[in-house]
Design an enzyme around this catalytic site. Structure first.
Site, short mmCIF file in Angstrom:
data_model
loop_
_atom_site.label_atom_id
_atom_site.label_comp_id
_atom_site.label_asym_id
_atom_site.label_seq_id
_atom_site.Cartn_x
_atom_site.Cartn_y
_atom_site.Cartn_z
N LYS A 110 0.79 -1.33 0.10
CA LYS A 110 0.10 0.13 0.02
C LYS A 110 0.86 1.08 0.04
O LYS A 110 0.68 2.26 -0.51
CB LYS A 110 -0.84 0.11 1.26
CG LYS A 110 -2.22 -0.77 1.05
CD LYS A 110 -3.31 -0.24 1.55
CE LYS A 110 -4.59 -1.01 1.17
NZ LYS A 110 -5.83 -0.66 1.99
N LYS A 189 -4.76 -16.03 -11.12
CA LYS A 189 -5.10 -16.47 -10.01
C LYS A 189 -6.47 -16.08 -9.64
O LYS A 189 -6.87 -14.96 -9.76
CB LYS A 189 -4.09 -16.11 -8.66
CG LYS A 189 -4.47 -16.53 -7.23
CD LYS A 189 -3.89 -16.12 -6.21
CE LYS A 189 -4.44 -16.38 -5.05
NZ LYS A 189 -4.16 -15.65 -3.62
N LYS A 192 -11.18 -12.18 -5.82
CA LYS A 192 -12.05 -11.00 -5.94
C LYS A 192 -11.48 -9.70 -6.16
O LYS A 192 -12.06 -8.92 -7.09
CB LYS A 192 -13.00 -11.17 -4.69
CG LYS A 192 -12.01 -10.54 -3.51
CD LYS A 192 -13.03 -10.62 -2.33
CE LYS A 192 -12.43 -10.44 -0.93
NZ LYS A 192 -11.55 -11.56 -0.71
P1 ADP Z 1 -9.18 -13.25 -2.48
O1 ADP Z 1 -7.91 -13.30 -3.28
O2 ADP Z 1 -10.49 -13.35 -3.31
O3 ADP Z 1 -9.33 -11.77 -1.80
P2 ADP Z 1 -8.65 -14.10 0.33
O4 ADP Z 1 -7.26 -13.40 0.18
O5 ADP Z 1 -9.69 -13.34 1.09
O6 ADP Z 1 -9.23 -14.22 -1.35
O7 ADP Z 1 -8.51 -15.62 0.48
C1 ADP Z 1 -9.02 -16.28 1.58
C2 ADP Z 1 -8.25 -17.71 1.61
O8 ADP Z 1 -8.61 -18.50 0.34
C3 ADP Z 1 -6.86 -17.61 1.70
O9 ADP Z 1 -6.35 -18.65 2.47
C4 ADP Z 1 -6.45 -17.82 0.39
O10 ADP Z 1 -5.25 -18.57 0.48
C5 ADP Z 1 -7.42 -18.66 -0.46
N1 ADP Z 1 -7.36 -18.53 -1.67
C6 ADP Z 1 -7.92 -17.42 -2.26
N2 ADP Z 1 -7.90 -17.37 -3.68
C7 ADP Z 1 -7.29 -18.65 -3.87
C8 ADP Z 1 -6.84 -19.31 -5.15
N3 ADP Z 1 -7.08 -18.57 -6.41
N4 ADP Z 1 -6.44 -20.62 -5.20
C9 ADP Z 1 -6.13 -21.18 -3.90
N5 ADP Z 1 -6.51 -20.65 -2.87
C10 ADP Z 1 -6.87 -19.21 -2.72
#
Ligand code: ADP
Ligand code: TRP
Length: 325
Positions: A110, A189, A192
């Site tokens: 950030k 990957k 969101k």
């Molecule tokens: P986002 O990337 O959508 O914001 P988060 O960071 O909130 O998702 O992820 C919450 C959990 O889900 C974490 O433990 C993260 O490692 C797992 N996770 C998120 N996206 C993926 C992905 N594309 N593949 C595997 N694990 C994921």
């Protein structure tokens, strides 16, 4: 062994969250003490609208229960329902060097982008350390992106124990299988932040439309293809039982198929895969009291544990003054 993890309610859960995290949480509830919480205090660093936070926190609880989290085995609760953790966070903060926090990616990124960070984002890893240490957790299942935070937690626990005596159990990260590996609609990957997700409980018709939009290459149909470097195959493989996966693997290597057929197969598999969870979700939605009761019971169990650990930390630091020294 005591397992603990938290998940932020910053959006509806998607396939990446399921295969990367939630599925393993559910498996780990077997045979050991487990605590899982919805990290709504951490989410406050990004969600400022109270109605959104309430909605997403509730949906996170309902989703986790629908997906198989069993409240008789694992305590499920909201992070903010255990105020002992916030107090422990302060105790830890008094021994946290600023440099340690300045090195953490979330804050560094950030800052590099010129976004002004607030104290909440800066001290985010300390609250996470308090989350973990408050329950004497031994194993913390997390995706790779969170390993640095577990290292911070271990550093803080080590220096606290060194200064004040053995108060905290030393936790270990348990890196999740498939973490950071579930691809999204564009092949990057699934996240969101990239707007390339398929949500677990999305309406099946809408999910099917998204699946049909998954980016594929323009090689001719006849050409044999390597399944190992194809994100559509990777998604198919997550849902397919072994025989169907092997058959699709062979089809790729042989060539002579259209990506449209693979997408249709994937949509069918995904719909069937989550059908039971979807039905359980509908039951829970019709019975909100059950969800509220689960969260209340989970918080009570979690608070009992956190209180003991906080008492230990307060006593070790000289905060208990209930008799003449
Ligand atoms: P986002 O990337 O959508 O914001 P988060 O960071 O909130 O998702 O992820 C919450 C959990 O889900 C974490 O433990 C993260 O490692 C797992 N996770 C998120 N996206 C993926 C992905 N594309 N593949 C595997 N694990 C994921
Ligand atoms: N920071 C974690 C994430 O974004 C969520 C979290 C908060 C957590 N506290 C935790 C994970 C304690 C494990 C242990 O994914």
């Amino acid at each position: 062994m005591r397992v603990l993890s938290g998940i932020q309610p910053t959006g509806r859960f998607h396939w990446g969250n399921y295969f990367g995290a939630i599925r393993q949480y559910i498996e780990l509830q077997q045979g050991q003490e487990a605590y899982y919480f919805i990290a709504n205090l951490h989410a406050l660093t990004t969600i400022r609208d109270p109605e959104t936070l309430r909605r997403l926190s509730w949906d996170a609880a309902v989703d986790l229960l629908a997906l198989g989290l069993d409240p008789d085995r694992a305590a499920l609760f909201l992070q903010s329902d255990v105020p002992e953790v916030s107090e422990l966070c302060w105790l830890l903060m008094t021994g946290t060097p600023l440099g340690l926090l300045e090195r953490c990616h979330a804050f560094k990124e950030k800052k590099e982008k010129g976004i002004t960070a607030d104290a909440g984002l800066f001290t985010y890893p300390v609250l996470m350390a308090a989350d973990i240490l408050a329950y004497d957790a031994d194993a913390v299942p997390v995706g790779e992106d969170q390993i640095q935070h577990i290292e911070v937690c271990r550093d803080l626990a080590r220096s606290f124990n060194h200064r004040y005596g053995d108060v905290f159990v030393m936790p270990k990260a348990k890196v999740l299988e498939h973490a950071a590996k579930v691809p999204g609609l564009d092949g990057g990957k699934m996240s969101k932040s990239y707007n390339n997700t398929i949500e677990i409980f999305e309406d099946p018709k809408a999910a099917r439309k998204k699946i049909m939009r998954i980016v594929t290459d323009a090689r001719p149909m006849e050409e044999p293809k390597d399944p190992a470097d194809d994100h559509l195959f990777a998604l198919f493989a997550l849902f397919a039982p072994p025989d169907q996966r092997a058959a699709m693997d062979a089809t790729y290597r042989r060539g002579g198929f259209g990506y449209g057929e693979v997408k249709k197969g994937l949509a069918d598999l995904a719909e069937a895969y989550f059908a039971e969870a979807r039905a359980r979700r509908e039951d829970l939605e019709a019975n909100p009291k059950r969800v509220a009761d689960v969260l209340a019971a989970g918080a009570e169990r979690a608070r009992r544990k956190a209180r003991q650990v906080l008492d230990r930390a307060q006593a070790a630091m000289g905060l208990k003054v209930d008799r003449a020294p």
